[in-house]
Each structure stands twice: as C-alpha cells, then as structure tokens.
Design a protein around this motif. Structure first.
Motif, PDB file in Angstrom:
ATOM      1  N   TYR A   5       0.837  -1.202   0.000  1.00  0.00           N
ATOM      2  CA  TYR A   5       0.000   0.000   0.000  1.00  0.00           C
ATOM      3  C   TYR A   5       0.874   1.256   0.000  1.00  0.00           C
ATOM      4  O   TYR A   5       0.616   2.220  -0.731  1.00  0.00           O
ATOM      5  CB  TYR A   5      -0.909   0.016   1.232  1.00  0.00           C
ATOM      6  CG  TYR A   5      -2.048  -0.976   1.191  1.00  0.00           C
ATOM      7  CD1 TYR A   5      -2.540  -1.444  -0.030  1.00  0.00           C
ATOM      8  CD2 TYR A   5      -2.644  -1.429   2.365  1.00  0.00           C
ATOM      9  CE1 TYR A   5      -3.581  -2.359  -0.072  1.00  0.00           C
ATOM     10  CE2 TYR A   5      -3.694  -2.340   2.331  1.00  0.00           C
ATOM     11  CZ  TYR A   5      -4.154  -2.802   1.098  1.00  0.00           C
ATOM     12  OH  TYR A   5      -5.178  -3.703   1.086  1.00  0.00           O
ATOM     13  N   PHE A   7       3.869   1.551  -1.023  1.00  0.00           N
ATOM     14  CA  PHE A   7       4.532   1.670  -2.331  1.00  0.00           C
ATOM     15  C   PHE A   7       3.619   2.365  -3.343  1.00  0.00           C
ATOM     16  O   PHE A   7       4.024   3.289  -4.051  1.00  0.00           O
ATOM     17  CB  PHE A   7       4.931   0.281  -2.829  1.00  0.00           C
ATOM     18  CG  PHE A   7       5.429   0.280  -4.245  1.00  0.00           C
ATOM     19  CD1 PHE A   7       6.721   0.714  -4.561  1.00  0.00           C
ATOM     20  CD2 PHE A   7       4.597  -0.150  -5.283  1.00  0.00           C
ATOM     21  CE1 PHE A   7       7.164   0.719  -5.871  1.00  0.00           C
ATOM     22  CE2 PHE A   7       5.042  -0.149  -6.595  1.00  0.00           C
ATOM     23  CZ  PHE A   7       6.330   0.290  -6.900  1.00  0.00           C
ATOM     24  N   PHE A   8       2.351   1.921  -3.419  1.00  0.00           N
ATOM     25  CA  PHE A   8       1.409   2.508  -4.375  1.00  0.00           C
ATOM     26  C   PHE A   8       1.107   3.967  -4.038  1.00  0.00           C
ATOM     27  O   PHE A   8       0.942   4.799  -4.931  1.00  0.00           O
ATOM     28  CB  PHE A   8       0.118   1.688  -4.428  1.00  0.00           C
ATOM     29  CG  PHE A   8       0.229   0.452  -5.271  1.00  0.00           C
ATOM     30  CD1 PHE A   8       0.495   0.538  -6.628  1.00  0.00           C
ATOM     31  CD2 PHE A   8       0.086  -0.810  -4.686  1.00  0.00           C
ATOM     32  CE1 PHE A   8       0.603  -0.612  -7.397  1.00  0.00           C
ATOM     33  CE2 PHE A   8       0.193  -1.947  -5.460  1.00  0.00           C
ATOM     34  CZ  PHE A   8       0.457  -1.858  -6.815  1.00  0.00           C
ATOM     35  N   VAL A  10       3.160   6.074  -2.571  1.00  0.00           N
ATOM     36  CA  VAL A  10       4.343   6.851  -2.956  1.00  0.00           C
ATOM     37  C   VAL A  10       4.383   7.059  -4.464  1.00  0.00           C
ATOM     38  O   VAL A  10       4.639   8.165  -4.957  1.00  0.00           O
ATOM     39  CB  VAL A  10       5.629   6.140  -2.474  1.00  0.00           C
ATOM     40  CG1 VAL A  10       6.864   6.812  -3.064  1.00  0.00           C
ATOM     41  CG2 VAL A  10       5.698   6.147  -0.952  1.00  0.00           C
ATOM     42  N   VAL A  11       4.113   5.977  -5.227  1.00  0.00           N
ATOM     43  CA  VAL A  11       4.108   6.084  -6.692  1.00  0.00           C
ATOM     44  C   VAL A  11       3.050   7.078  -7.146  1.00  0.00           C
ATOM     45  O   VAL A  11       3.293   7.915  -8.021  1.00  0.00           O
ATOM     46  CB  VAL A  11       3.867   4.702  -7.336  1.00  0.00           C
ATOM     47  CG1 VAL A  11       3.618   4.854  -8.844  1.00  0.00           C
ATOM     48  CG2 VAL A  11       5.057   3.800  -7.091  1.00  0.00           C
ATOM     49  N   PHE A  12       1.847   7.012  -6.550  1.00  0.00           N
ATOM     50  CA  PHE A  12       0.765   7.922  -6.920  1.00  0.00           C
ATOM     51  C   PHE A  12       1.153   9.369  -6.613  1.00  0.00           C
ATOM     52  O   PHE A  12       0.898  10.281  -7.418  1.00  0.00           O
ATOM     53  CB  PHE A  12      -0.506   7.552  -6.158  1.00  0.00           C
ATOM     54  CG  PHE A  12      -1.662   8.473  -6.424  1.00  0.00           C
ATOM     55  CD1 PHE A  12      -2.384   8.394  -7.607  1.00  0.00           C
ATOM     56  CD2 PHE A  12      -2.022   9.441  -5.485  1.00  0.00           C
ATOM     57  CE1 PHE A  12      -3.441   9.251  -7.859  1.00  0.00           C
ATOM     58  CE2 PHE A  12      -3.074  10.305  -5.721  1.00  0.00           C
ATOM     59  CZ  PHE A  12      -3.786  10.210  -6.907  1.00  0.00           C
ATOM     60  N   ILE A  14       4.170  10.638  -6.424  1.00  0.00           N
ATOM     61  CA  ILE A  14       5.205  11.074  -7.374  1.00  0.00           C
ATOM     62  C   ILE A  14       4.565  11.452  -8.713  1.00  0.00           C
ATOM     63  O   ILE A  14       4.886  12.486  -9.299  1.00  0.00           O
ATOM     64  CB  ILE A  14       6.253   9.965  -7.562  1.00  0.00           C
ATOM     65  CG1 ILE A  14       7.061   9.776  -6.280  1.00  0.00           C
ATOM     66  CG2 ILE A  14       7.171  10.297  -8.737  1.00  0.00           C
ATOM     67  CD1 ILE A  14       8.033   8.600  -6.332  1.00  0.00           C
ATOM     68  N   MET A  15       3.640  10.621  -9.187  1.00  0.00           N
ATOM     69  CA  MET A  15       2.978  10.905 -10.463  1.00  0.00           C
ATOM     70  C   MET A  15       2.146  12.183 -10.379  1.00  0.00           C
ATOM     71  O   MET A  15       2.089  12.977 -11.328  1.00  0.00           O
ATOM     72  CB  MET A  15       2.082   9.728 -10.859  1.00  0.00           C
ATOM     73  CG  MET A  15       2.851   8.464 -11.205  1.00  0.00           C
ATOM     74  SD  MET A  15       1.749   7.085 -11.611  1.00  0.00           S
ATOM     75  CE  MET A  15       0.976   7.710 -13.100  1.00  0.00           C
ATOM     76  N   LEU A  18       4.650  15.148 -10.240  1.00  0.00           N
ATOM     77  CA  LEU A  18       5.658  15.225 -11.293  1.00  0.00           C
ATOM     78  C   LEU A  18       5.460  16.421 -12.236  1.00  0.00           C
ATOM     79  O   LEU A  18       6.413  17.177 -12.478  1.00  0.00           O
ATOM     80  CB  LEU A  18       5.674  13.915 -12.092  1.00  0.00           C
ATOM     81  CG  LEU A  18       6.767  13.816 -13.177  1.00  0.00           C
ATOM     82  CD1 LEU A  18       8.150  13.932 -12.556  1.00  0.00           C
ATOM     83  CD2 LEU A  18       6.629  12.490 -13.939  1.00  0.00           C
TER      84      LEU A  18
END
Length: 493
Positions: A5, A7-8, A10-12, A14-15, A18
C-alpha cells in the motif's frame, strides 16, 4: 501488504507531483515568470497594484482630455487633438478590464459599460461634434470612477474574480496545461502515436469518412448535431436574431442598410465527405435561421443553395472547400462574391440603397498559393508532416484596396472574408471579387472568429468609418450562431 500500500501511495504521489515539479524546475531555470506562484500573487498583490495603475492611467486620461479640449477650442484638427485621449483611454481600459492575471471584467459590469461608452463616444466625436458635452461629461465620470484608490473595489475584485472562482481556476488550469514543460515535451509524441494507431486527429478535429478523408472542425460538426441556437434547449445562449435585428435598427438610424450573409460551414455543404453516406442531410440550423431573418424583413444572401448546386461541377472545377481547412477554396469564395453582388445589384435596382454609379475598372490575374490547413494545425500533427500543403490557384483583383473614404459599402466579416484577401495570394478573396463584380470601391473590417460580437465592437470603436456609408454587409460563418466569441452581446453605437 501494508508495504505494498505504501509503495502505491508513494508512486501515486510522485505521479501527481511530477508535472508540477518539472514545471517548477523549468520556470526556475528559464526566463519566464514562475507560473506556479501566480495564484498567491493574485490573492495579495495584483488587486492593489491594479488600483494604483488605474489611478495613474486616469490622471493621464484627464491630462490628455484637458489638452484635447484646449487644442479643439484653438481650432486644431479634432482627429489629431484626440490622439492622446484615445491612447490614454486604451491604456486605462487595459488596466481595468484585466482584473488579475486570469480573469477579465465581465461585460455586464457597470465599469465595463462606462469604459465602452466612453470609447464609442470619443471615436465618434470627429464626425459628431454636437456630442462634445456628452463626451466631456462621460470622460469626467470615467476619471471620477477610476481616479481614486479603492480598497473596497480591490476586495470586490478578489471576491468575484479571485482564485476561488471557477472562471479564474479554469483559466489558470488551461494556462498551466498549455505551458507545462512535461506536457509540451510528451503531448506531440502522444498525439502522433494516437494518430498512427487509431487515426484520431485530436479533440478539435473530426476525420471525414468519405473520399479523400477530409478534416472537419469539430465545432462546425457540433453546430449541426446540437439543438438549434433558437431551440428551447439552448435558452442559455444569446439570441442571434435579436442581436441582428437590433444591429439593423442601429444602422438604419444612421442611414445605413444592412445585408446579412451567413457562410455555410464545410459539413453543411459536404455532409457526404463527413459521414461517407451519399444523400445524407444534416440539420440545417444555419439555413433555417437565415430564412427566419428573411421572413422578418432583413436583407439576406442565401449561399447554401448555390454552393450545394455547384458541387455537381466539382469533378471538373475542383471542390468548393479546402481538404484540411475550415474555409472555402478560391472557387467557393468567388461564387459567394457573385451571389452577394447579385443581391446588392437587386437592392440598387429596387431603389432600396444608393451606392453610387460604377466607377472602378478591375483586372484579374492568376496566382498560386500554398495552404497549410488550419484544421491540420489544430490537430498538432502538422509538425510531423501528417497532412500536406494544398496548392490553390487564386485570382488576384487589381487595383484593389480598402477605400474607407470613397466607398459607400462597408463589409464586416470573419476569416472567410480574410482568406485569400489579406493572406496569400492577397486581393483574391470574396471581398475583392465582390468589388470587381459591382465595379465600385469597398471597405472592410475583419475579425477572425469574432464576427458575431467582436467585429461590431471594432466598428463601435471606429464609428467614424460609417460616415458616407449606405450599405453594411455583415458576413459570419454559421457556427458562430452558437459558438461565436463573446456570444451575441448588445453593442453600443
């Protein structure tokens, strides 16, 4: 599972950040302003700077009007005396109408109406010296309104035009999207990929299904498939017929007849090129409104019938509209010029309008011109040479020029009046051919995409050009009946 969770998330994050982060770096490294801080600036800084600039501009207008009055009283030329006033009033308008970096003053505001009234009166003063006292009192009212620093007006501007209003946020969002470095870098490649895979030319463009796969402007198509501007479902739109009737009456008061020319959009004349279905007829909203205007007693020109009829000769003479462009070919423009000239001559023969005797001799010569279609440009794919340049043969009319002093005919138009006329091959548009057909000088005011309201506002600011005019021809494309820039507002003359 919790780590997954995180990880997702953090990725979200960043996106999400960005585009903002890339733009921030681009702004800091470049010479352009830091767009990301515009919101904060417009909250605490811009409204009060605007007030200071209004005070400064009002003082300049007051000084310019004082100098103009002295000059006129001393026998100076009115036009020359007013040059400083026109410039100062224009500077004040620029400050007042731009409430902040992303919101313009609403046309319904009393401040807007006051400035436009002053603009109109000053423009007409040279030809209407009897209005001097009205001009004087109006300019004094302008200076009184904007010549003092108003904290309340600044706060009101923040409240009604600030960063929490939809009009501001939409404009800011569009600006960020258009200027974002990440978008500018990847959008063209994405558009090309979508075109190569799906043959999708973009949100503003519709790819035809007929022979040759013409491009159509989406607004031209939407005008035909959406309800008529006069339909009850379009109640929120300005009523174009009411605006046209009022304009007719304003012109009549000045001794000028109005002739309305509605230009058909490309899909109205070539629906089979859009759908691939021969014999299909799309909703004729433009023609229906034209017929309504005719029944109400207005002078009109029907271009729908002759253009549809002329398609029968396309194989021999070429199409009436360009492949990848919203506009007509030289053939279409010349056909329109002939129809408009025929109507004007009929009005002259009926004693309805006096435009003087034929006094001009024109000659015509062929000239090639390359057209890179405006719809192709809208798609963003032209940078990859997806759509090709189309070469056309224009017929240049000589010696043609806009003659505001001698002409008794004034033309208001949009880009259909500009194409081939002021761009390549020049003096080969319908206006020049119309002048040739009636053997008389003409003059014109053209506003690309703004023939519904903007071109009338241009005329209002230059009301003096109506001096000596007997006929005004108003040309606009049919989609403007729904999508015209600034709608169909009342304009004060």
């Amino acid at each position: 599972m919790k780590k997954l969770y995180i990880f997702f998330v953090v990725v979200f994050a960043i996106m999400l950040l960005l585009p903002f982060s890339v733009q921030t770096v681009a702004d800091l490294r470049g010479e352009k302003r830091f767009v990301s801080l515009d919101i904060f600036k417009d909250i605490v800084y811009t409204p009060f700077v605007r007030e200071s600039r209004m005070v400064e501009s009002s003082a300049k207008l007051n000084d310019a009007w004082f100098a103009a009055r002295e000059s006129i009283a001393g026998g100076g030329e009115v036009g020359e005396s007013l040059e400083g006033v026109v410039s100062a009033l224009s500077d004040l308008e620029a400050v007042v109408l731009s409430v902040n970096g992303y919101a313009e003053l609403d046309t319904a505001e009393s401040d807007y109406k006051l400035l436009k009234l002053a603009d109109t009166l000053v423009a007409a003063l040279e030809d209407e010296p009897e209005t001097f006292k009205t001009v004087d009192s109006t300019l004094k009212a302008v200076v009184a309104e904007f010549g003092h620093f108003s904290v309340w007006r600044a706060i009101s501007g923040i409240k009604h035009y600030g960063v929490w209003t939809s009009r501001y946020l939409r404009a800011f969002e569009n600006k960020v999207e258009d200027e974002n470095a990440l978008v500018l870098a990847f959008r063209p490649k994405y558009q090309l990929a979508v075109w190569n895979v799906f043959k999708d030319p973009g949100e503003k463009v519709v790819l035809g299904a007929g022979e040759g796969r013409w491009l159509f402007y989406r607004q031209d198509v939407e005008f035909l498939v959406q309800p008529s501007p006069l339909d009850v479902r379009s109640a929120k739109l300005d009523n174009p017929i009411q605006a046209i009737l009022k304009f007719r009456d304003q012109l009549k008061a000045k001794g000028v007849e109005l002739l309305v020319v509605i230009t058909p959009g490309k899909p109205s004349i070539y629906p089979e090129r859009l759908t691939g279905i021969d014999g299909l007829k799309l909703a004729g909203h433009g023609k229906a409104i034209l017929d309504s205007l005719t029944k109400l007693g207005l002078n009109t020109v029907d271009l729908y019938t002759p253009l549809l009829s002329a398609k029968a000769d396309d194989a021999k003479l070429g199409a009436l509209y360009l492949d990848d462009d919203t506009h007509w070919t030289p053939r279409g423009a010349e056909l329109a010029a002939g129809e408009i000239a025929k109507k004007v001559n009929a009005m002259v023969d009926a004693g309805q309008v006096n435009i003087g005797e034929p006094s001009m001799d024109y000659v015509v010569s062929d000239s090639l011109a390359d057209r890179m279609g405006d719809i192709g440009e809208m798609s963003g794919l032209n940078k990859f040479n997806v759509f090709k340049v189309q070469q056309v043969t224009g017929h240049v009319v000589s010696p043609f020029k806009d003659d505001f002093r001698k002409s008794k005919i004034l033309i208001l138009g949009d880009s259909f009046s500009r194409i081939y006329q002021t761009d390549s091959p020049v003096n080969a548009g319908w206006i020049a051919h119309f002048a040739k057909n009636i053997s008389r000088p003409v003059s014109s005011i053209v506003s690309d995409g703004g023939a519904s309201t903007l071109v009338r506002e241009k005329l209002a600011r230059k009301a003096g050009v109506l001096k000596g005019k007997k006929l005004l021809i108003w040309e606009f494309v049919e989609r403007d009946l729904r999508f015209g820039a600034e709608g169909w507002k009342d304009v004060i003359f």
